[in-house]
Design a protein around this motif. Sequence first.
Motif, PDB file in Angstrom:
ATOM      1  N   THR A   9     -35.625  36.946 -12.849  1.00 52.93           N
ATOM      2  CA  THR A   9     -34.312  37.380 -12.350  1.00 52.93           C
ATOM      3  C   THR A   9     -33.710  36.268 -11.480  1.00 52.93           C
ATOM      4  OG1 THR A   9     -35.125  38.346 -10.283  1.00 52.93           O
ATOM      5  CG2 THR A   9     -35.094  39.784 -12.225  1.00 52.93           C
ATOM      6  N   THR A  10     -32.399  36.339 -11.333  1.00 57.67           N
ATOM      7  CA  THR A  10     -31.731  35.321 -10.517  1.00 57.67           C
ATOM      8  C   THR A  10     -32.119  35.476  -9.044  1.00 57.67           C
ATOM      9  OG1 THR A  10     -29.737  36.686 -10.430  1.00 57.67           O
ATOM     10  CG2 THR A  10     -29.834  35.004 -12.141  1.00 57.67           C
ATOM     11  N   LYS A  11     -32.469  36.702  -8.635  1.00 55.72           N
ATOM     12  CA  LYS A  11     -32.929  36.907  -7.246  1.00 55.72           C
ATOM     13  C   LYS A  11     -34.277  36.216  -7.019  1.00 55.72           C
ATOM     14  CE  LYS A  11     -32.804  38.342  -3.122  1.00 55.72           C
ATOM     15  NZ  LYS A  11     -31.772  37.810  -2.204  1.00 55.72           N
ATOM     16  N   GLU A  12     -35.165  36.309  -8.013  1.00 58.72           N
ATOM     17  CA  GLU A  12     -36.466  35.626  -7.887  1.00 58.72           C
ATOM     18  C   GLU A  12     -36.260  34.117  -7.760  1.00 58.72           C
ATOM     19  OE1 GLU A  12     -39.586  38.485 -10.315  1.00 58.72           O
ATOM     20  OE2 GLU A  12     -38.048  37.478 -11.496  1.00 58.72           O
ATOM     21  N   LEU A  13     -35.320  33.580  -8.527  1.00 59.14           N
ATOM     22  CA  LEU A  13     -35.039  32.141  -8.440  1.00 59.14           C
ATOM     23  C   LEU A  13     -34.492  31.781  -7.062  1.00 59.14           C
ATOM     24  CD1 LEU A  13     -33.416  31.640 -11.943  1.00 59.14           C
ATOM     25  CD2 LEU A  13     -35.606  30.699 -11.179  1.00 59.14           C
ATOM     26  N   ASP A  14     -33.632  32.652  -6.539  1.00 56.35           N
ATOM     27  CA  ASP A  14     -33.034  32.433  -5.219  1.00 56.35           C
ATOM     28  C   ASP A  14     -34.122  32.369  -4.141  1.00 56.35           C
ATOM     29  OD1 ASP A  14     -30.425  32.431  -3.654  1.00 56.35           O
ATOM     30  OD2 ASP A  14     -31.439  34.127  -2.710  1.00 56.35           O
TER      31      ASP A  14
ATOM     32  N   PRO B 296     -23.953  35.993   0.117  1.00 59.71           N
ATOM     33  CA  PRO B 296     -25.216  36.689   0.394  1.00 59.71           C
ATOM     34  C   PRO B 296     -26.472  35.970  -0.095  1.00 59.71           C
ATOM     35  CG  PRO B 296     -24.024  37.797  -1.383  1.00 59.71           C
ATOM     36  CD  PRO B 296     -23.159  36.659  -0.931  1.00 59.71           C
ATOM     37  N   GLY B 297     -26.375  35.022  -1.018  1.00 58.08           N
ATOM     38  CA  GLY B 297     -27.573  34.367  -1.551  1.00 58.08           C
ATOM     39  C   GLY B 297     -27.874  33.068  -0.821  1.00 58.08           C
ATOM     40  N   SER B 298     -28.976  32.431  -1.227  1.00 60.31           N
ATOM     41  CA  SER B 298     -29.304  31.100  -0.697  1.00 60.31           C
ATOM     42  C   SER B 298     -28.740  30.012  -1.589  1.00 60.31           C
ATOM     43  CB  SER B 298     -30.816  30.934  -0.594  1.00 60.31           C
ATOM     44  OG  SER B 298     -31.313  31.784   0.406  1.00 60.31           O
ATOM     45  N   VAL B 299     -28.737  30.274  -2.887  1.00 57.62           N
ATOM     46  CA  VAL B 299     -28.123  29.356  -3.848  1.00 57.62           C
ATOM     47  C   VAL B 299     -27.213  30.184  -4.755  1.00 57.62           C
ATOM     48  CG1 VAL B 299     -30.067  27.733  -3.777  1.00 57.62           C
ATOM     49  CG2 VAL B 299     -30.073  29.531  -5.498  1.00 57.62           C
ATOM     50  N   CYS B 300     -26.299  29.525  -5.462  1.00 54.34           N
ATOM     51  CA  CYS B 300     -25.410  30.233  -6.391  1.00 54.34           C
ATOM     52  C   CYS B 300     -26.002  30.094  -7.791  1.00 54.34           C
ATOM     53  CB  CYS B 300     -24.017  29.622  -6.385  1.00 54.34           C
ATOM     54  SG  CYS B 300     -23.229  29.612  -4.764  1.00 54.34           S
ATOM     55  N   ILE B 301     -26.107  31.215  -8.502  1.00 53.06           N
ATOM     56  CA  ILE B 301     -26.699  31.192  -9.837  1.00 53.06           C
ATOM     57  C   ILE B 301     -25.750  31.892 -10.801  1.00 53.06           C
ATOM     58  CG2 ILE B 301     -28.728  31.735 -11.225  1.00 53.06           C
ATOM     59  CD1 ILE B 301     -30.393  31.783  -8.691  1.00 53.06           C
ATOM     60  N   SER B 302     -25.220  31.128 -11.740  1.00 51.50           N
ATOM     61  CA  SER B 302     -24.161  31.627 -12.618  1.00 51.50           C
ATOM     62  C   SER B 302     -24.615  31.479 -14.066  1.00 51.50           C
ATOM     63  CB  SER B 302     -22.881  30.831 -12.369  1.00 51.50           C
ATOM     64  OG  SER B 302     -22.595  30.782 -10.967  1.00 51.50           O
ATOM     65  N   VAL B 303     -24.573  32.586 -14.809  1.00 52.97           N
ATOM     66  CA  VAL B 303     -25.129  32.615 -16.162  1.00 52.97           C
ATOM     67  C   VAL B 303     -23.992  32.697 -17.198  1.00 52.97           C
ATOM     68  CG1 VAL B 303     -26.705  33.861 -17.712  1.00 52.97           C
ATOM     69  CG2 VAL B 303     -27.158  33.831 -15.258  1.00 52.97           C
ATOM     70  N   ASN B 304     -24.076  31.878 -18.218  1.00 53.38           N
ATOM     71  CA  ASN B 304     -23.169  31.906 -19.376  1.00 53.38           C
ATOM     72  C   ASN B 304     -21.692  31.854 -18.979  1.00 53.38           C
ATOM     73  OD1 ASN B 304     -25.347  31.966 -21.110  1.00 53.38           O
ATOM     74  ND2 ASN B 304     -25.383  34.200 -21.243  1.00 53.38           N
TER      75      ASN B 304
ATOM     76  N   GLY C 112     -29.331  38.251  -8.167  1.00 60.62           N
ATOM     77  CA  GLY C 112     -29.553  39.696  -8.227  1.00 60.62           C
ATOM     78  C   GLY C 112     -30.556  40.040  -9.310  1.00 60.62           C
ATOM     79  N   ASN C 113     -30.348  41.197  -9.936  1.00 61.76           N
ATOM     80  CA  ASN C 113     -31.321  41.703 -10.900  1.00 61.76           C
ATOM     81  C   ASN C 113     -31.130  41.184 -12.321  1.00 61.76           C
ATOM     82  OD1 ASN C 113     -32.565  43.248  -8.930  1.00 61.76           O
ATOM     83  ND2 ASN C 113     -31.062  44.904  -9.198  1.00 61.76           N
TER      84      ASN C 113
END
Length: 248
Positions: free
Chosen positions: A36-41, A64-72, A81-82
Amino acid sequence: MITIKTSREIELLRQAGKIVGDTHHFLEPYLKPGITTKELDLLAEDYIRKQNATPSFKGLYGFPGSVCISVNEEVVHGIPGNRKLKEGDIVSIDIGACYKGYHGDSAWSYPVGKVNSEKAYLLEHTEKALMEGLMVIHDGCRVGDIGYAVSKYAEAHNLGVVKELVGHGVGSSVHEEPDVPNYGKPHTGPILKAGMVIAVEPMLNLGTANVFILDDDWTIVTADDKPSAHFEHTVLVTEDGYEILTKR
Ligand code: MG
Ligand code: MG
Protein backbone atom coordinates in the motif's frame (compact mmCIF):
# COMPACT_ATOMS: atom_id res chain seq x y z
CA MET A 1 14.34 37.35 -3.82
CA ILE A 2 16.36 34.46 -5.22
CA THR A 3 19.16 33.72 -2.76
CA ILE A 4 22.72 32.77 -3.68
CA LYS A 5 23.81 30.08 -1.25
CA THR A 6 27.01 30.25 0.78
CA SER A 7 29.47 27.36 0.53
CA ARG A 8 28.28 26.12 3.93
CA GLU A 9 24.66 26.16 2.74
CA ILE A 10 25.62 24.38 -0.47
CA GLU A 11 27.31 21.62 1.53
CA LEU A 12 24.14 21.13 3.63
CA LEU A 13 21.97 21.17 0.49
CA ARG A 14 24.25 18.48 -0.98
CA GLN A 15 23.76 16.34 2.12
CA ALA A 16 19.98 16.87 2.14
CA GLY A 17 19.87 16.05 -1.58
CA LYS A 18 21.89 12.89 -1.03
CA ILE A 19 19.42 11.74 1.64
CA VAL A 20 16.55 12.27 -0.82
CA GLY A 21 18.36 10.34 -3.56
CA ASP A 22 19.24 7.57 -1.14
CA THR A 23 15.61 7.36 0.03
CA HIS A 24 14.51 6.79 -3.58
CA HIS A 25 17.14 4.08 -3.94
CA PHE A 26 15.99 2.49 -0.68
CA LEU A 27 12.28 2.49 -1.68
CA GLU A 28 12.64 1.18 -5.21
CA PRO A 29 12.80 -2.57 -4.32
CA TYR A 30 9.51 -2.21 -2.37
CA LEU A 31 7.57 -0.94 -5.39
CA LYS A 32 5.87 -4.27 -6.03
CA PRO A 33 2.23 -5.30 -6.50
CA GLY A 34 0.37 -5.58 -3.17
CA ILE A 35 2.15 -2.93 -1.12
CA THR A 36 0.00 0.00 0.00
CA THR A 37 1.06 3.60 -0.46
CA LYS A 38 0.82 4.05 3.33
CA GLU A 39 3.35 1.24 3.86
CA LEU A 40 5.69 2.98 1.41
CA ASP A 41 5.20 6.27 3.25
CA LEU A 42 6.16 4.69 6.59
CA LEU A 43 9.23 3.05 5.05
CA ALA A 44 10.32 6.40 3.57
CA GLU A 45 9.75 8.32 6.79
CA ASP A 46 11.66 5.76 8.86
CA TYR A 47 14.58 5.81 6.41
CA ILE A 48 14.72 9.63 6.31
CA ARG A 49 14.67 9.88 10.13
CA LYS A 50 17.48 7.31 10.39
CA GLN A 51 19.62 9.73 8.34
CA ASN A 52 19.03 12.41 11.03
CA ALA A 53 16.69 14.24 8.67
CA THR A 54 12.96 14.97 8.65
CA PRO A 55 10.42 14.53 5.82
CA SER A 56 9.97 18.01 4.33
CA PHE A 57 6.39 17.50 3.22
CA LYS A 58 4.97 16.16 6.49
CA GLY A 59 2.61 18.89 7.67
CA LEU A 60 3.74 21.27 4.90
CA TYR A 61 0.62 23.37 4.19
CA GLY A 62 -1.11 20.60 6.22
CA PHE A 63 -0.09 17.61 4.04
CA PRO A 64 -0.83 14.44 6.04
CA GLY A 65 1.85 12.11 4.58
CA SER A 66 5.65 12.08 4.74
CA VAL A 67 6.06 11.72 0.99
CA CYS A 68 3.61 12.21 -1.90
CA ILE A 69 2.65 9.03 -3.74
CA SER A 70 0.63 9.37 -6.93
CA VAL A 71 -0.52 6.38 -8.98
CA ASN A 72 -1.37 6.32 -12.72
CA GLU A 73 -3.82 9.18 -13.41
CA GLU A 74 -2.76 10.94 -10.21
CA VAL A 75 -0.33 13.70 -11.18
CA VAL A 76 1.05 14.86 -7.84
CA HIS A 77 0.24 15.25 -4.13
CA GLY A 78 -1.28 11.79 -3.70
CA ILE A 79 -1.91 11.10 -0.01
CA PRO A 80 -0.46 7.78 1.18
CA GLY A 81 -3.29 5.43 2.16
CA ASN A 82 -4.81 2.03 1.57
CA ARG A 83 -4.39 1.99 -2.22
CA LYS A 84 -2.39 -1.09 -3.20
CA LEU A 85 0.03 -1.00 -6.09
CA LYS A 86 -0.93 -3.33 -8.93
CA GLU A 87 1.06 -4.94 -11.71
CA GLY A 88 1.17 -2.47 -14.61
CA ASP A 89 0.72 0.68 -12.50
CA ILE A 90 3.11 3.59 -12.62
CA VAL A 91 3.82 5.26 -9.30
CA SER A 92 5.28 8.73 -8.78
CA ILE A 93 7.04 9.27 -5.48
CA ASP A 94 7.91 12.80 -4.46
CA ILE A 95 10.39 12.93 -1.59
CA GLY A 96 11.62 15.92 0.39
CA ALA A 97 14.07 15.74 3.27
CA CYS A 98 15.33 18.44 5.60
CA TYR A 99 18.85 18.07 7.01
CA LYS A 100 20.19 20.63 9.49
CA GLY A 101 17.67 23.16 8.19
CA TYR A 102 18.21 22.62 4.44
CA HIS A 103 16.07 20.69 1.98
CA GLY A 104 16.32 18.36 -0.98
CA ASP A 105 13.36 17.63 -3.25
CA SER A 106 13.11 14.95 -5.92
CA ALA A 107 10.26 13.07 -7.57
CA TRP A 108 10.61 9.98 -9.71
CA SER A 109 8.05 7.80 -11.50
CA TYR A 110 8.50 4.05 -11.51
CA PRO A 111 6.88 1.11 -13.27
CA VAL A 112 5.25 -1.51 -11.02
CA GLY A 113 6.15 -4.83 -12.60
CA LYS A 114 5.67 -4.75 -16.35
CA VAL A 115 3.84 -1.73 -17.76
CA ASN A 116 2.26 -1.31 -21.19
CA SER A 117 4.14 0.43 -23.99
CA GLU A 118 2.21 3.71 -23.56
CA LYS A 119 3.22 3.99 -19.92
CA ALA A 120 6.81 3.00 -20.72
CA TYR A 121 6.84 5.77 -23.36
CA LEU A 122 5.52 8.30 -20.84
CA LEU A 123 8.18 7.36 -18.27
CA GLU A 124 11.02 7.45 -20.78
CA HIS A 125 10.12 10.80 -22.26
CA THR A 126 9.20 12.57 -19.01
CA GLU A 127 12.63 11.67 -17.61
CA LYS A 128 14.21 12.92 -20.85
CA ALA A 129 12.17 16.15 -20.66
CA LEU A 130 13.67 16.75 -17.20
CA MET A 131 17.17 16.26 -18.62
CA GLU A 132 16.38 18.65 -21.51
CA GLY A 133 15.37 21.26 -18.96
CA LEU A 134 18.51 20.74 -16.89
CA MET A 135 20.84 20.90 -19.88
CA VAL A 136 20.21 24.60 -20.51
CA ILE A 137 21.13 25.59 -16.94
CA HIS A 138 24.29 27.61 -16.33
CA ASP A 139 25.27 30.92 -14.76
CA GLY A 140 23.35 33.62 -16.63
CA CYS A 141 20.60 31.44 -18.11
CA ARG A 142 17.01 32.46 -17.54
CA VAL A 143 14.10 30.57 -16.04
CA GLY A 144 12.17 30.81 -19.33
CA ASP A 145 14.97 28.87 -21.08
CA ILE A 146 14.27 25.86 -18.84
CA GLY A 147 10.50 25.85 -19.37
CA TYR A 148 10.95 26.32 -23.10
CA ALA A 149 13.30 23.32 -23.31
CA VAL A 150 10.95 21.09 -21.28
CA SER A 151 7.79 22.00 -23.18
CA LYS A 152 9.44 21.86 -26.60
CA TYR A 153 10.57 18.30 -25.89
CA ALA A 154 7.22 17.29 -24.39
CA GLU A 155 5.21 18.69 -27.28
CA ALA A 156 7.50 17.02 -29.83
CA HIS A 157 6.58 13.75 -28.10
CA ASN A 158 2.85 14.49 -27.91
CA LEU A 159 2.77 14.71 -24.13
CA GLY A 160 0.59 17.18 -22.21
CA VAL A 161 2.51 19.66 -20.05
CA VAL A 162 0.82 20.33 -16.70
CA LYS A 163 0.93 24.11 -16.18
CA GLU A 164 -0.83 24.48 -12.84
CA LEU A 165 2.20 23.25 -10.87
CA VAL A 166 5.78 24.44 -11.21
CA GLY A 167 9.33 23.91 -10.01
CA HIS A 168 10.87 26.26 -7.49
CA GLY A 169 13.91 27.48 -5.61
CA VAL A 170 15.16 25.27 -2.77
CA GLY A 171 17.06 26.21 0.39
CA SER A 172 16.15 26.62 4.04
CA SER A 173 12.56 26.40 2.77
CA VAL A 174 11.58 23.61 0.44
CA HIS A 175 9.68 26.07 -1.75
CA GLU A 176 11.55 29.32 -2.45
CA GLU A 177 11.66 31.82 -5.29
CA PRO A 178 11.71 31.62 -8.22
CA ASP A 179 8.85 29.65 -9.74
CA VAL A 180 10.26 27.36 -12.45
CA PRO A 181 7.40 26.59 -14.87
CA ASN A 182 7.56 23.76 -17.37
CA TYR A 183 6.75 26.19 -20.17
CA GLY A 184 8.17 29.56 -21.15
CA LYS A 185 9.90 31.69 -23.72
CA PRO A 186 13.68 31.68 -24.21
CA HIS A 187 15.58 34.69 -22.79
CA THR A 188 12.72 35.61 -20.45
CA GLY A 189 12.17 35.31 -16.72
CA PRO A 190 14.54 35.66 -13.76
CA ILE A 191 18.28 35.27 -14.43
CA LEU A 192 19.90 32.31 -12.65
CA LYS A 193 23.34 32.75 -11.10
CA ALA A 194 25.95 30.30 -9.85
CA GLY A 195 25.12 29.37 -6.27
CA MET A 196 21.34 29.37 -6.74
CA VAL A 197 19.52 26.09 -6.11
CA ILE A 198 16.32 25.13 -7.93
CA ALA A 199 14.06 22.13 -8.42
CA VAL A 200 13.08 21.38 -12.01
CA GLU A 201 10.08 19.06 -12.18
CA PRO A 202 8.15 18.32 -15.36
CA MET A 203 4.75 16.69 -14.90
CA LEU A 204 3.73 15.25 -18.25
CA ASN A 205 0.50 13.53 -19.26
CA LEU A 206 -0.16 10.88 -21.86
CA GLY A 207 -3.36 12.68 -22.85
CA THR A 208 -4.73 16.11 -22.11
CA ALA A 209 -2.65 18.62 -20.13
CA ASN A 210 -5.77 19.48 -18.11
CA VAL A 211 -5.93 18.45 -14.48
CA PHE A 212 -8.25 18.86 -11.53
CA ILE A 213 -8.12 18.40 -7.80
CA LEU A 214 -9.97 15.60 -5.97
CA ASP A 215 -12.33 16.11 -3.03
CA ASP A 216 -9.50 15.32 -0.61
CA ASP A 217 -8.20 18.82 -1.56
CA TRP A 218 -4.76 17.38 -2.32
CA THR A 219 -4.62 14.83 -5.09
CA ILE A 220 -4.25 16.33 -8.58
CA VAL A 221 -5.52 14.01 -11.33
CA THR A 222 -5.64 14.18 -15.11
CA ALA A 223 -8.95 15.36 -16.58
CA ASP A 224 -9.14 12.40 -18.97
CA ASP A 225 -7.96 9.75 -16.47
CA LYS A 226 -4.91 8.94 -18.59
CA PRO A 227 -1.59 8.41 -16.79
CA SER A 228 0.82 11.13 -15.73
CA ALA A 229 4.52 11.04 -14.81
CA HIS A 230 6.68 13.33 -12.66
CA PHE A 231 10.47 13.58 -12.63
CA GLU A 232 12.30 16.11 -10.47
CA HIS A 233 15.82 16.92 -9.39
CA THR A 234 17.13 19.64 -7.11
CA VAL A 235 20.17 21.20 -8.80
CA LEU A 236 22.85 23.75 -7.99
CA VAL A 237 23.52 26.32 -10.73
CA THR A 238 27.26 26.47 -11.47
CA GLU A 239 29.44 28.75 -13.66
CA ASP A 240 29.30 26.42 -16.63
CA GLY A 241 26.31 24.20 -15.92
CA TYR A 242 24.65 22.52 -12.98
CA GLU A 243 25.20 19.90 -10.33
CA ILE A 244 22.40 17.43 -9.51
CA LEU A 245 22.06 17.37 -5.72
CA THR A 246 19.46 14.57 -5.55
CA LYS A 247 21.24 11.87 -7.57
CA ARG A 248 20.03 8.37 -6.88
MG1 MG B 1 9.06 17.32 -5.16
MG1 MG C 1 9.40 20.31 -5.92
